[in-house]
Scaffold this motif. Structure first.
Motif, mmCIF file in Angstrom:
data_model
loop_
_atom_site.group_PDB
_atom_site.id
_atom_site.type_symbol
_atom_site.label_atom_id
_atom_site.label_comp_id
_atom_site.label_asym_id
_atom_site.label_seq_id
_atom_site.Cartn_x
_atom_site.Cartn_y
_atom_site.Cartn_z
ATOM 1 N N ALA A 1 28.236 98.649 3.163
ATOM 2 C CA ALA A 1 29.768 98.353 2.939
ATOM 3 C C ALA A 1 30.474 99.465 3.324
ATOM 4 N N ARG A 2 30.029 100.849 2.790
ATOM 5 C CA ARG A 2 30.299 101.949 2.857
ATOM 6 C C ARG A 2 30.010 102.552 4.369
ATOM 7 N N LEU A 3 28.728 102.151 4.790
ATOM 8 C CA LEU A 3 28.639 102.449 6.043
ATOM 9 C C LEU A 3 29.465 101.960 7.227
ATOM 10 N N ALA A 4 29.874 100.711 6.936
ATOM 11 C CA ALA A 4 30.883 100.067 7.619
ATOM 12 C C ALA A 4 32.304 100.913 7.701
ATOM 13 N N ARG A 5 32.723 101.306 6.394
ATOM 14 C CA ARG A 5 33.949 102.374 6.257
ATOM 15 C C ARG A 5 33.572 103.536 6.995
ATOM 16 N N PHE A 6 32.555 104.129 7.078
ATOM 17 C CA PHE A 6 32.320 105.097 7.777
ATOM 18 C C PHE A 6 32.189 105.077 9.290
ATOM 19 N N ARG A 7 32.045 103.846 9.626
ATOM 20 C CA ARG A 7 32.068 103.621 11.362
ATOM 21 C C ARG A 7 33.320 103.630 11.642
ATOM 22 N N GLU A 8 34.271 103.114 10.424
ATOM 23 C CA GLU A 8 35.664 103.010 10.888
ATOM 24 C C GLU A 8 36.359 104.419 10.868
ATOM 25 N N LEU A 9 35.953 105.338 10.105
ATOM 26 C CA LEU A 9 36.315 106.481 9.748
ATOM 27 C C LEU A 9 36.308 107.335 11.177
ATOM 28 N N VAL A 10 35.161 107.170 11.655
ATOM 29 C CA VAL A 10 34.777 107.994 13.075
ATOM 30 C C VAL A 10 35.037 107.169 14.003
#
Lengths: 300, 300
Positions: B289-298
């Protein structure tokens, strides 16, 4: 197509550093920002130079079709600046500064700006930025920059202007200085509460952060093996980002993200040569090719 | 499924900092790395603790099914460390260090490791790392870490080991110290010429760089509003990256990129609580879930 109107300095810079020395080369925040913005949209420069300003430098400013009707040639001397970079570009020392005719210049816009146009207030005295804001009208999208000197000496005018700014640029140390907040995530949000919908925190070789109402965006910088002259990296970053947004006809968060990536790429070109020499030779194809390399860099 | 064998310290840490104090909590490089690796693959710990080591701490080490057959319980005291972080975690001072039984421990692997297994040499004396390399066999994929102390005091052993290391982790200042090269892009390439196919340069809040034979990858860190305890961030980053690679059954550049992203995400959890408390409570679903947030961040 929407335009980017740039209020800032046009100067003659003498730069000394690990990669050598360049004498009286074209510089200034408006110069770098317009050379970069012009890759993506039409720019207009609102600035002043002296009657000593070289014809060759004027030609460079117009190379990408920039509107120079707001560039005043006044009796007196052009803004001159000299700086010396320490080894590895760790610090920069200003060794000479003469504002010349720019010292008493009060920028005048061509009139209230049409919706869609972007106004960029480069890092000049925030009292002067306020005077420009009063002319801009309510339709222009206003972006602004600052430096530590103005945060310390013109804080009230800066804060007044922030309430009318949509996108604010500053570097990491300036964000800490302005907010008293060491943590950059908290500093970025604190600046948004001062007015701007969006804030870009530039971290030099460590990339940049974009704070918007719909979330944060973080980008690394391109790892560079050889830097010749970092002067103007931040101004060309902002100019390219705003030019990209104007070229896309959008000031929404996705246009800002793409703009920030293009700003990162254009700044990486800027530092490869003294002054605007590398920027001048750039084509949009060069930018898109390096943007593809940047996408590959951050891919996972 | 491939395993990650982790040679490093298991310690009891006393940590003081802006967010408070934690006394004798489970720590050490092997602890953080195995708790993180265990999210993605089976880990095995090669370390030593004293006869004072709490049963509760032992249970924590086994929570994700880690193979503890290489964790020796020896007569004497467990490694204890105490450190104090400055405001904003700018610096860290070691206020106490007693290696206990770890001081004379010589790690023994279960035997030559099968192809596909990953061996991680945490930041211990490089002479001891060399002794482990001799046991590992030629099929294991060897990753190693260091710290400034060993770069200064055990440079020869470090350089010897590097020639047999496939993936090397170090932070930005350590990369500069090891190579004498200030520019990180050049430092990363210089370390690759010393042996490792791939090098990860960790930059803390500024993210990380991966240098491989097929190019460079750069990632920002997740902007964090509140850090409680940065201890073990680097070890859990490496553990998660290697665990992800073992879980995928690949040590290729794409598996490294995804591993680095997962390492970034897991490290961002680690620092949210003292010791391994946050790591313990993590599920693979939390990480993705946080990896998905990270993808959105970058994303741009």
């Amino acid at each position: 197509m929407a335009r980017v109107w740039i209020v800032g300095s046009v100067a003659l810079d003498t730069i000394e550093g690990p990669a050598g020395r360049a004498e009286k080369v074209l510089g200034g925040s408006a110069t770098y920002a317009s050379c970069a913005a012009g890759l993506f949209a039409r720019a207009g420069i609102i600035a002043a130079v002296g009657d000593d300003f070289p014809a060759g430098a004027l030609a460079v400013l117009g190379e990408r079709g920039a509107d120079l009707s707001g560039l005043k040639r006044l009796p007196g001397k052009t803004f001159t600046w000299a700086g010396r970079y320490a080894p590895e570009f760790r610090t920069r020392e200003t060794t000479h500064l003469d504002l010349g005719v720019f010292g008493s210049f009060r920028p005048v816009l061509p009139g209230p700006l049409p919706a869609g146009d972007i106004l960029f207030l480069g890092n000049i005295d925030h009292d002067i930025q306020l005077g420009v804001l009063d002319q801009a009208g309510k339709d222009a999208f206003v972006a602004a920059d600052t430096i530590d000197h103005w945060i310390r000496s013109k804080r009230d005018a800066l804060v007044t202007g922030l309430a009318r700014t949509k996108l604010f640029f500053l570097n990491d140390e300036e964000a800490r200085l302005l907010t008293g907040e060491e943590n950059l995530a908290r500093a970025g949000e604190a600046i948004r509460r001062m007015g701007p919908d969006s804030v870009v925190v530039k971290k030099g070789e460590h990339g940049s952060l974009l704070f918007t109402g719909s979330g944060i965006c973080a980008m690394p910088a391109l790892p560079l093996r050889g830097v010749v002259d970092p002067t103007g990296a931040g101004d060309s970053f902002a100019g390219a980002m705003l030019g990209s947004m104007a070229g896309q006809g959008s000031t929404g968060p996705d246009a800002m993200r793409l703009g920030m990536a293009r700003g990162t790429v254009v700044a990486s070109f800027t530092v490869e040569a003294f002054g605007v020499e590398r920027l001048r030779k750039l084509s949009p194809v060069d930018v898109e090719a390096r943007l593809a390399r940047f996408r590959e860099l951050v891919r996972f």
